[in-house]
Scaffold this motif. Sequence first.
Motif, PDB file in Angstrom:
ATOM      1  N   LEU A   1      -4.404  -2.538   4.600  1.00 39.79           N
ATOM      2  CA  LEU A   1      -3.287  -1.956   3.854  1.00 39.79           C
ATOM      3  C   LEU A   1      -2.010  -2.644   4.300  1.00 39.79           C
ATOM      4  CD1 LEU A   1      -4.318   1.798   4.216  1.00 39.79           C
ATOM      5  CD2 LEU A   1      -4.829   0.229   2.337  1.00 39.79           C
ATOM      6  N   LEU A   2      -1.535  -3.554   3.469  1.00 41.86           N
ATOM      7  CA  LEU A   2      -0.301  -4.265   3.789  1.00 41.86           C
ATOM      8  C   LEU A   2       0.868  -3.392   3.374  1.00 41.86           C
ATOM      9  CD1 LEU A   2      -0.748  -7.975   2.624  1.00 41.86           C
ATOM     10  CD2 LEU A   2      -0.356  -7.152   4.949  1.00 41.86           C
TER      11      LEU A   2
ATOM     12  N   ALA B   1       5.517   8.187   2.235  1.00 44.01           N
ATOM     13  CA  ALA B   1       4.632   7.021   2.247  1.00 44.01           C
ATOM     14  C   ALA B   1       3.964   6.894   3.611  1.00 44.01           C
ATOM     15  CB  ALA B   1       5.427   5.761   1.921  1.00 44.01           C
ATOM     16  N   LYS B   2       4.740   7.125   4.678  1.00 46.08           N
ATOM     17  CA  LYS B   2       4.160   7.064   6.024  1.00 46.08           C
ATOM     18  C   LYS B   2       3.052   8.095   6.174  1.00 46.08           C
ATOM     19  CE  LYS B   2       8.211   5.493   8.501  1.00 46.08           C
ATOM     20  NZ  LYS B   2       9.395   6.019   9.192  1.00 46.08           N
ATOM     21  N   ALA B   3       3.337   9.289   5.679  1.00 43.76           N
ATOM     22  CA  ALA B   3       2.348  10.367   5.794  1.00 43.76           C
ATOM     23  C   ALA B   3       1.067   9.986   5.059  1.00 43.76           C
ATOM     24  CB  ALA B   3       2.922  11.668   5.239  1.00 43.76           C
ATOM     25  N   ARG B   4       1.228   9.383   3.881  1.00 49.31           N
ATOM     26  CA  ARG B   4       0.047   8.999   3.093  1.00 49.31           C
ATOM     27  C   ARG B   4      -0.793   7.956   3.823  1.00 49.31           C
ATOM     28  NH1 ARG B   4       3.316   8.954  -1.838  1.00 49.31           N
ATOM     29  NH2 ARG B   4       3.655   6.749  -1.484  1.00 49.31           N
TER      30      ARG B   4
ATOM     31  N   ALA C   1       0.833  -1.209   0.000  1.00 43.10           N
ATOM     32  CA  ALA C   1       0.000   0.000   0.000  1.00 43.10           C
ATOM     33  C   ALA C   1       0.866   1.257   0.000  1.00 43.10           C
ATOM     34  CB  ALA C   1      -0.913   0.000   1.222  1.00 43.10           C
ATOM     35  N   GLU C   2       2.106   1.122   0.477  1.00 45.30           N
ATOM     36  CA  GLU C   2       2.972   2.308   0.562  1.00 45.30           C
ATOM     37  C   GLU C   2       3.352   2.845  -0.818  1.00 45.30           C
ATOM     38  OE1 GLU C   2       3.996  -0.731   1.237  1.00 45.30           O
ATOM     39  OE2 GLU C   2       5.862  -1.082   0.154  1.00 45.30           O
TER      40      GLU C   2
ATOM     41  N   LEU D   1      -2.508   8.659  -2.644  1.00 47.61           N
ATOM     42  CA  LEU D   1      -3.671   8.783  -1.768  1.00 47.61           C
ATOM     43  C   LEU D   1      -4.991   8.653  -2.520  1.00 47.61           C
ATOM     44  CD1 LEU D   1      -3.000  11.536   0.891  1.00 47.61           C
ATOM     45  CD2 LEU D   1      -3.720   9.178   1.222  1.00 47.61           C
ATOM     46  N   ALA D   2      -5.075   9.305  -3.659  1.00 42.89           N
ATOM     47  CA  ALA D   2      -6.326   9.265  -4.413  1.00 42.89           C
ATOM     48  C   ALA D   2      -6.622   7.826  -4.816  1.00 42.89           C
ATOM     49  CB  ALA D   2      -6.235  10.152  -5.641  1.00 42.89           C
ATOM     50  N   GLN D   3      -5.573   7.106  -5.222  1.00 43.29           N
ATOM     51  CA  GLN D   3      -5.736   5.715  -5.633  1.00 43.29           C
ATOM     52  C   GLN D   3      -6.211   4.841  -4.474  1.00 43.29           C
ATOM     53  OE1 GLN D   3      -1.964   4.727  -7.356  1.00 43.29           O
ATOM     54  NE2 GLN D   3      -2.952   3.794  -9.137  1.00 43.29           N
ATOM     55  N   LEU D   4      -5.578   5.035  -3.310  1.00 45.53           N
ATOM     56  CA  LEU D   4      -5.976   4.236  -2.153  1.00 45.53           C
ATOM     57  C   LEU D   4      -7.439   4.498  -1.803  1.00 45.53           C
ATOM     58  CD1 LEU D   4      -2.807   4.563   0.134  1.00 45.53           C
ATOM     59  CD2 LEU D   4      -3.603   2.512  -1.042  1.00 45.53           C
ATOM     60  N   HIS D   5      -7.801   5.761  -1.878  1.00 47.92           N
ATOM     61  CA  HIS D   5      -9.179   6.110  -1.540  1.00 47.92           C
ATOM     62  C   HIS D   5     -10.163   5.477  -2.530  1.00 47.92           C
ATOM     63  CE1 HIS D   5     -12.543   8.330   0.025  1.00 47.92           C
ATOM     64  NE2 HIS D   5     -12.756   8.916  -1.138  1.00 47.92           N
ATOM     65  N   GLN D   6      -9.803   5.538  -3.798  1.00 45.47           N
ATOM     66  CA  GLN D   6     -10.638   4.923  -4.838  1.00 45.47           C
ATOM     67  C   GLN D   6     -10.764   3.425  -4.622  1.00 45.47           C
ATOM     68  OE1 GLN D   6     -12.054   5.974  -7.866  1.00 45.47           O
ATOM     69  NE2 GLN D   6     -11.851   8.065  -7.131  1.00 45.47           N
TER      70      GLN D   6
END
Length: 702
Positions: free
Chosen positions: A605-606, A615-618, A579-580, A584-589
């Motif tokens: 989220l592995l 990546a941590k911030a995201r 997931a890192e 962000l938009a992709q993860l949300h989608q």
Amino acid sequence: MVRKKSAASTEPRSGRKEPKSKGRKSEEPKSANTLADKLERIGVRREQDLVLHLPLRYEDRTHLCPLGAVKAGQPWQVEGTVVHCDIQYRGRRQLVCLIEQGDAQLVLRFFHFYPSQHKALAPGKRVRAFGDVREGTFGLEMIHPGFQIVDVGTPLPDRLTPVYPTTAGLAQDALRKLVRRALVRDPAYLGETLPPWTREPRRLWGFAQAIAYLHDPPTDASQQALDERVHPAWTRLKFDELLAQQLSLKMHRRARSKRKAPRVPGNASLTNALRERLPFALTRAQQRVIAEIRRDLARGEPMQRLLQGDVGSGKTVVAALAALQTIESGFQVAFMAPTEILAEQHYRKLAAWLDGLPVNIAWLSGGLPAKERKKALTAITSGDAQLAVGTHALFQDVVTPPRLGLAIVDEQHRFGVVQRLALRQKGIGDAHQLMMSATPIPRTLAMSFYADLDVSVIDEMPPGRTPVATKLVSQRRRAEIIERVRKVCAEGGQVYWVCPLIEESEKLELQTAVALYAELTATLAELTVGLLHGRMKPDEKAATMAAFVRGEVNVLVATTVIEVGVDVANASMMVIEHAERFGLAQLHQLRGRVGRGADESVCVLLFEEPMSEMAKARLKVIYENSDGFEIARQDLLIRGPGEFLGARQSGVPLLRFADLERDVKLIEQARNAADELLRREPGAVQAHLERWLGGKQEFIRA
Ligand code: ADP
Ligand code: MG
């Protein structure tokens, strides 16, 4: 706060200019490095553009520090005599110059330098250097100072020294001279473009005054106010920049309003029929945006409306109602999706909703057998098909419905402004356009970048959704997650397992997907595992997806092809591997693919360590937020507006001075001022646009 990164460096780079060998140099085309080329690279095409080439920052060179008194951790200006100066190789090639003053010594270290600079720093010369001092292995050193050779008593400047954005081979001093020359060349360069009635109520500085101040701040100027760009001189320039952008977009909009589009008020026969058969009641937000669109369609000018709504907010039904209204008035509708899978899903959903109603739907897939494809094309070109569904590509390259009244563009965020504009010209012509986006654009950005569009927002979710629980899990606990998948499926649920994103190589991504599929097929032997990736033939994809929808596949291993829109209510778990690596938009989608039913859903989220700070911030943002608007706002903070909108490819120049997060008030003011100016003094508009965008015509024409 968003800090704009400057693309141009302020230091000379050795790579480009230093020739590798004499022979090479003469072969190099001369034109690549003329002064004009270099200026072009920093966005300066006309001499007057230099007036708007404003300092990145300022250096205080009004004082000298005795060499013995400098400390690490901040910039200083010093003078000393060169003891020696030579090129050394410590890991990388560098110029090392030792200077002294009394008993004190200091190393000046350069990683990029010109032979002329090496030569200038001859032993015995007196050098005045300005730069950051740090603790080196052998004592204090100054990294990459700016320097000049001086005599005893060479006067110090009495004002702050501007540092400009520049490029390889264009030295600060040379650029400073060019700017100074431009400032006095032609009074028109400094002419006022704002009438007093715009300027005075907003207490804006005069243009000439602000420009003079920024290029050459007076002795008592606050360096902090300048550096943070909160000084009134900066405010004026930022205002001007935003005003130019707003004016230009508003002028597009005006030009559009003069064009004619078919009036499609509809007669409610089809829309009412659909409303009656929907298995749910429309939310208030949906009703509101439907009314907005309905009004637009009834008018004789082309609608350009962006429909924003978070994943799952129910945009499709809004689009369907707009389509039916158009069809009622006797026109055709093109419904475009970015991918085949999504296009097919829309097709199926629309076909189900419209079953039994007098509407002919054509589905135009790239993967159709030749005969069916021909049939679909004929239906569209003859006008028999009132509703045509397919990918953007098909409508752009293959077919244009002859009586096109409305083009619906789903997931518009996947396409930049350029595509948006291309679409307008190609085929779509003056039909109405409804663009849908699930990437909620923060209000400030929308105001600024989409001033040429009308925006409708669905800000409410249909009732009965259970929020998705998000879990951050390290790869080390992968076995536990696999057990969890087993349990979910045993209880009748279904699972998406999203493959790692490998942006550099589609081939590698495919291999990883296949490997993951093999792994899960082996470990979850009692379950049916499916695989979905972008390289499959459309009918294979469709078959796999259909099997998943029917519940025959328990676990669907998929690449990001499932990112947008796919809707399976029974899927209650999603695992996103690595997931890192995702944005962000992709993860949300992706996460929006689960939680479509009433069951409690989970998104795992592995991640693999170590992770970059970004990546941590995201992951923190996606873990803590479910509201797409908030996620988009945070995304903007992490990435900056340029990347957010893909502006680099879009052809819309980034704002150079204004900051979308910090200057919200100014954006609003500029927007109002743009309206006022266009109404009261359109003559002033041209001069303003000419100054700010004159060198970049494509922006005005777009
Ligand atoms: P998106 O905005 O992400 O495109 P969709 O249009 O695909 O969302 O809608 C998501 C799901 O919600 C679909 O199954 C749709 O039929 C359903 N839906 C839409 N509007 C409502 C509503 N008002 N009440 C309940 N369900 C709705
Ligand atoms: Mg959708």
